[in-house]
Write an enzyme that holds these catalytic residues in place. Structure first.
Site, mmCIF file in Angstrom:
data_model
loop_
_atom_site.group_PDB
_atom_site.id
_atom_site.type_symbol
_atom_site.label_atom_id
_atom_site.label_comp_id
_atom_site.label_asym_id
_atom_site.label_seq_id
_atom_site.Cartn_x
_atom_site.Cartn_y
_atom_site.Cartn_z
ATOM 1 N N HIS A 96 0.847 -1.199 0.000
ATOM 2 C CA HIS A 96 0.000 0.000 0.000
ATOM 3 C C HIS A 96 0.879 1.244 0.000
ATOM 4 O O HIS A 96 2.064 1.202 0.341
ATOM 5 C CB HIS A 96 -0.936 0.012 1.222
ATOM 6 N N CYS A 97 0.273 2.366 -0.429
ATOM 7 C CA CYS A 97 0.939 3.667 -0.350
ATOM 8 C C CYS A 97 0.141 4.532 0.623
ATOM 9 O O CYS A 97 -0.552 4.001 1.489
ATOM 10 C CB CYS A 97 1.053 4.296 -1.735
ATOM 11 N N ALA A 98 0.188 5.838 0.471
ATOM 12 C CA ALA A 98 -0.473 6.719 1.432
ATOM 13 C C ALA A 98 -1.986 6.618 1.377
ATOM 14 O O ALA A 98 -2.664 6.819 2.396
ATOM 15 C CB ALA A 98 -0.048 8.170 1.179
ATOM 16 N N THR A 99 -2.539 6.275 0.213
ATOM 17 C CA THR A 99 -3.996 6.288 0.071
ATOM 18 C C THR A 99 -4.577 5.030 -0.553
ATOM 19 O O THR A 99 -5.774 4.815 -0.499
ATOM 20 C CB THR A 99 -4.436 7.475 -0.811
ATOM 21 N N ARG A 100 -3.734 4.174 -1.172
ATOM 22 C CA ARG A 100 -4.257 3.071 -1.994
ATOM 23 C C ARG A 100 -3.725 1.714 -1.554
ATOM 24 O O ARG A 100 -2.547 1.574 -1.228
ATOM 25 C CB ARG A 100 -3.879 3.304 -3.461
#
Length: 462
Positions: free
Chosen positions: A25-29
């Site tokens: 995952h990244c910051a939002t996804r």
């Protein structure tokens, strides 16, 4: 619906456990690599409560959840699958076909872990600028001459350290991503800024001279440089992996680190550094040429079309450019223009939220607008504007107008990775009123155009 229920539904709708190859995952996804794209029920995923949209990019199925929530859903998702598939290993990355987008993704993976340190450094720079301004000091009856020298030295440690040892950070992260031993990357990066070498800043100011080997190879330290450390990290990690496969276990502890550092430093100082430092400077000059085009044309172009970089998954290349700018002269010229694009997204999505008669649309759009004002635009772009098309075009126009003004006013940030409302902390100087102005203009233009011609109140998401 709690976070575990969301994770269970996502797993079921992407084809179940057997269809998930890896997840991160990244910051939002939530980023999922699947074995068979046809098994994914995209509409079903997007109808899950709290899911703001989804899309395919760089071989990944990315589910937009938003900051904070994505971490919690990821933590619930991992126990549902084989834990060994939580990250994409280097071996699997190499075996997959190397495409331009995949290369950019790997490039981004190297620089994303470094960004928090540079964010903190930018905030330190902004606060130092605020507390040393004559106007601010005058409020409490002081002048810049009244600031203790020890305090200035303390703040200098906070603001200069990350960039002084930037190659060590880059080489560490590169070794980590490409399968090498991170501590070797750190040491190799530190060697590039050794006090024995002429300081790059002093050479640039012509107060020091480079070392000359073989009569024509100029060797300097690489303080503030990114690309030489990045390439050195790639080659150094590959050298280490090559050696570990061929050196007997009984000699591995002694010979592998020794030969990795020796070979890596030799290549870095005499081949990689001189070549890629010039490449880096050339790229920076090209970007600065665009941004410095007369009449604000550069700001208009980047403010309008910079938002497309995120859609195509190549926005991580901006990290390299921003880090390089900050390392070279301490200022980030991309941030104020890019911020206008983010704020323009907020304006367009807020207009959609206020004008729409759909409860589902409002549920997605209002939080997405708030997120965009805080610098996180994925929910706005992929959840609303891009799917409706016209609001995205209106946001491009708003971002272009704001970027044009930012270029005219010659705005520049003291750090990176903060935009929108948090980004004000990078402009705690005489630029702050202009920073607020250009973003209000970007927001207003985008909101007004979306409200009047960019969105019909009964229009649904596609």
């Amino acid at each position: 619906m709690n976070n575990k229920d969301i994770a269970i539904q996502i797993l079921e709708l992407v084809g179940g456990n057997e269809n998930v190859q890896s997840v991160t995952h990244c910051a939002t996804r939530l980023r999922i690599i699947v074995n068979d794209k046809d098994k994914i029920d995209i509409k079903g995923v997007e109808n899950i409560d709290k899911v703001k949209g989804s899309f395919f990019n760089s071989g990944q199925y990315q589910v937009i959840l938003g900051t904070g929530l994505v971490n919690k859903v990821y933590d619930e998702f991992i126990p549902l699958i084989d834990g060994s598939r939580r990250n994409i290993s280097e071996d699997s990355t190499v075996k997959q076909k190397i495409t331009f987008q995949r290369a950019i993704r790997i490039f981004g993976d190297v620089f994303v872990p470094i960004i928090p340190v540079l964010v903190a450094t930018g905030l330190f720079m902004g606060l130092r600028g605020l507390f040393t301004q004559e106007a601010v000091l005058g409020v409490i009856g002081l002048t810049p001459d009244d600031i203790p020298q020890q305090f200035l030295m303390f703040t200098q440690i906070l603001t200069d350290t990350a960039f002084a040892f930037l190659p060590a950070l880059v080489a560490w992260s590169t070794f980590r991503i490409f399968g090498g031993t991170p501590i070797l990357g750190i040491v190799l990066g530190l060697m590039l800024v050794s006090s024995v070498l002429p300081n790059a800043y002093e050479v640039g100011q012509q107060t020091a001279k480079p070392l000359v080997f073989l009569g024509f190879i100029k060797v300097v330290g690489y303080q503030g440089s990114v690309l030489p450390a990045f390439v050195t990290g790639i080659l150094g990690s590959k050298i280490e992996l090559f050696l570990r496969k061929r050196i007997p276990d009984s000699l591995d502890l002694i010979l592998t680190p020794f030969l990795t550092l020796l070979t890596g430093l030799t290549l870095a100082l005499f081949i990689i550094g001189p070549i890629f430092h010039e490449v880096e400077i050339g790229v920076l000059h090209g970007v600065e040429f665009l941004l410095n085009l007369p009449l604000g044309i550069g700001g208009l172009i980047y403010g309008s079309f910079g938002q497309l970089l995120g859609i195509f998954g190549i926005h991580h290349v901006l990290n390299f450019l921003e880090i390089s700018m900050l390392g070279q002269d301490g200022w980030n010229y991309l941030n104020p223009i890019g911020t206008c694009g983010n704020i323009a997204q907020a304006g367009a999505v807020l207009a959609v939220a206020m004008k729409s008669t759909s409860p589902k649309m409002k549920q997605i759009a209002y939080p997405s607008a708030l997120s965009a004002t805080l610098g996180i635009t994925e929910p706005a772009v992929f959840g609303v504007t891009l799917r409706l098309v016209k609001p995205f075009i209106m946001s491009m126009i708003g971002g272009g107008v704001g970027g044009f003004l930012a270029s005219i006013f010659k705005l520049r940030a003291s750090g990176m990775a903060l935009t929108g409302i948090p980004g004000t902390l990078l402009y705690l100087n005489e630029q702050l009123p202009l920073y607020i102005l250009v973003n209000l203009v970007a927001f207003g233009v985008s909101f007004g155009l979306t409200w009047t011609i960019g969105y019909q109140k009964n229009q649904e998401l596609g």
